[in-house]
Design an enzyme around this catalytic site. Sequence first.
Site, short mmCIF file in Angstrom:
data_model
loop_
_atom_site.label_atom_id
_atom_site.label_comp_id
_atom_site.label_asym_id
_atom_site.label_seq_id
_atom_site.Cartn_x
_atom_site.Cartn_y
_atom_site.Cartn_z
N GLU A 178 0.83 -1.21 0.00
CA GLU A 178 0.00 0.00 0.00
C GLU A 178 0.86 1.26 0.00
O GLU A 178 0.52 2.26 -0.65
CB GLU A 178 -0.93 0.00 1.22
CG GLU A 178 -2.01 -1.06 1.18
CD GLU A 178 -2.92 -0.91 -0.02
OE1 GLU A 178 -3.40 0.21 -0.27
OE2 GLU A 178 -3.14 -1.91 -0.73
N TRP B 42 2.05 1.80 -3.48
CA TRP B 42 0.99 2.43 -4.26
C TRP B 42 1.03 3.95 -4.08
O TRP B 42 0.87 4.71 -5.04
CB TRP B 42 -0.39 1.93 -3.81
CG TRP B 42 -0.95 0.79 -4.58
CD1 TRP B 42 -1.01 -0.51 -4.21
CD2 TRP B 42 -1.56 0.84 -5.89
NE1 TRP B 42 -1.60 -1.28 -5.19
CE2 TRP B 42 -1.96 -0.47 -6.23
CE3 TRP B 42 -1.79 1.88 -6.80
CZ2 TRP B 42 -2.58 -0.77 -7.44
CZ3 TRP B 42 -2.43 1.58 -8.01
CH2 TRP B 42 -2.81 0.27 -8.31
N TRP C 47 -21.06 12.79 -18.29
CA TRP C 47 -21.51 12.58 -16.92
C TRP C 47 -22.88 13.21 -16.69
O TRP C 47 -23.26 14.17 -17.36
CB TRP C 47 -20.52 13.19 -15.94
CG TRP C 47 -19.11 12.68 -16.03
CD1 TRP C 47 -18.04 13.33 -16.54
CD2 TRP C 47 -18.63 11.40 -15.59
NE1 TRP C 47 -16.90 12.54 -16.44
CE2 TRP C 47 -17.23 11.35 -15.86
CE3 TRP C 47 -19.23 10.29 -14.98
CZ2 TRP C 47 -16.45 10.25 -15.55
CZ3 TRP C 47 -18.44 9.19 -14.67
CH2 TRP C 47 -17.07 9.17 -14.94
N ASN D 31 -10.40 2.46 3.78
CA ASN D 31 -9.93 2.40 2.39
C ASN D 31 -10.85 1.59 1.48
O ASN D 31 -11.14 2.00 0.36
CB ASN D 31 -8.52 1.82 2.33
CG ASN D 31 -7.95 1.87 0.92
OD1 ASN D 31 -7.83 2.93 0.34
ND2 ASN D 31 -7.62 0.71 0.36
N TRP E 57 -16.16 12.08 -11.57
CA TRP E 57 -15.25 11.74 -10.47
C TRP E 57 -14.62 12.98 -9.84
O TRP E 57 -14.28 12.98 -8.66
CB TRP E 57 -14.14 10.80 -10.95
CG TRP E 57 -13.30 11.32 -12.09
CD1 TRP E 57 -13.51 11.15 -13.42
CD2 TRP E 57 -12.09 12.10 -11.98
NE1 TRP E 57 -12.53 11.77 -14.16
CE2 TRP E 57 -11.64 12.36 -13.30
CE3 TRP E 57 -11.36 12.60 -10.91
CZ2 TRP E 57 -10.48 13.10 -13.57
CZ3 TRP E 57 -10.21 13.34 -11.17
CH2 TRP E 57 -9.78 13.58 -12.49
N TRP F 237 -9.49 8.09 -7.05
CA TRP F 237 -10.73 8.42 -7.75
C TRP F 237 -10.67 8.01 -9.22
O TRP F 237 -11.64 7.47 -9.75
CB TRP F 237 -11.03 9.92 -7.62
CG TRP F 237 -11.83 10.17 -6.38
CD1 TRP F 237 -11.38 10.54 -5.15
CD2 TRP F 237 -13.25 10.00 -6.26
NE1 TRP F 237 -12.42 10.63 -4.27
CE2 TRP F 237 -13.58 10.30 -4.91
CE3 TRP F 237 -14.26 9.62 -7.14
CZ2 TRP F 237 -14.90 10.23 -4.44
CZ3 TRP F 237 -15.56 9.56 -6.67
CH2 TRP F 237 -15.87 9.86 -5.33
#
Length: 473
Positions: A281, A284, A313, A348, A366, A389
Amino acid sequence: MTRLMWFRTDLRVHDNPALRHSRRDDDAATMAIYFVTEPQWEQHDLGSRRTNLMKQAACELHRSLDELGIPLLIVEKTDFAACTKFLRDIISQYDVTELNFNLEYEINERHRDIELSKWCKEENVAVNKFHDQCIAPPGELKTQNGDPYRVYSPFRKAWLKATKDYIDAPMSAPQSQDMRTLDHALRDYWKEQQWLPEFQQDELWTATEDAGHSQLKDFLDADARLYNDQRDIPELDATSRLSFYLAVGLLSPRQCIHGAWQHNGCLLSGGEAGLDSWINELVWREFYRHLIVAYPELCKHRAFRADYQDIPWRDSESDFQKWCRGETGYPVVDAAMKQLLAQGWMHNRLRMVTAMFLTKHLLIDWRWGEKYFSEQLVDADLASNNGGWQWSASTGADGAPYFRIFNPVTQSERFDKQGHFIARYLPELQSLPAKTRHFPDELSRKRCGYSTAIVEHKAARQRALDTFKSMEN
């Protein structure tokens, strides 16, 4: 000679490379400066809870530096331009010979630093810049073709190869300096301008370096080994809760990864599953930082995938507000949004569930969600927030394929089996049987006073699939 240490998102005295360099010897005195720029923070979508904690962190840093004999001047300015002008004036007026700081990777911050560095060079002022947010500095890891990595798995392999399964020990706090060695004029000016921002104690978060160290130790000593098995279960609260301390700079990534490495038998991979998973993580987190440097348009809220930049959207303000308030009629989504409002933090797994619900079920941009999360989260961080996102919206690097759409009910049944997390944040559903809490029938909703589902899953899923598929034509 006088060295100036410029603090930014690195509000700590331990494992701070720029601060350590500033105090590498006693040949020059070190002064420190930090800017409170609330209008700029607001422009960058940081909310009041986060900025309040940043003020607390700055006051705590002032105390810590004072114990080391390093004066910290906290200055209130409106924006980066005003900060740069103030620095130029200080450097010129008081013959500062060296400016040290740790790099920030967002595009506005990078431009600010480049321009100031150019000016310093013209004025024969030494500038020393350091990487403290990444183990592998952005730009160092490339594909065989010399390109930045766009996919996480090969990036991780390259990161592990570069670290050679070893992490340097974090640096200790710098040596103290004798205040009597400071330039009298500059020291007097620091005293004259002394100002500490006002802040309110947060009920849940303590913005101090000691609190970060304690949280890291507690996690590594207890929950870290179970992280892989428990990290997706929100009721257990088994994640590290260290993202806030990393975002503000009260902890460094090296402190976290080195601690995990030690507990993992001096391995970054191939050790215990829980520690391996947590290190993953943290990598990341580095990946997303490398991305915003290689692709600065991400800082401008552009879709990483150009073919998904103009998705049609739904600009439904009413649906968006229901999502923000936790009134979608999907209990796990609503409970997660209530947690965000209550704690300034969200588990998370639930960040992915709520983000995918907004972008796929409601087909809302988003960027609306990214901004709202940034305003609410105490651990708001542009690189990680944007990366998460865009992953959920399928518009980013290594994002989820557009046809991967979480079913919120299934996610709830899998990761909150007894509905305990739901009941904690939606007390109106506590009286329902555990299995019913995941998606109550209409009669139960009426009895409990709970919202009707804002959208039907199957229809919303198909709408999202059709919309994304149309972008391929």
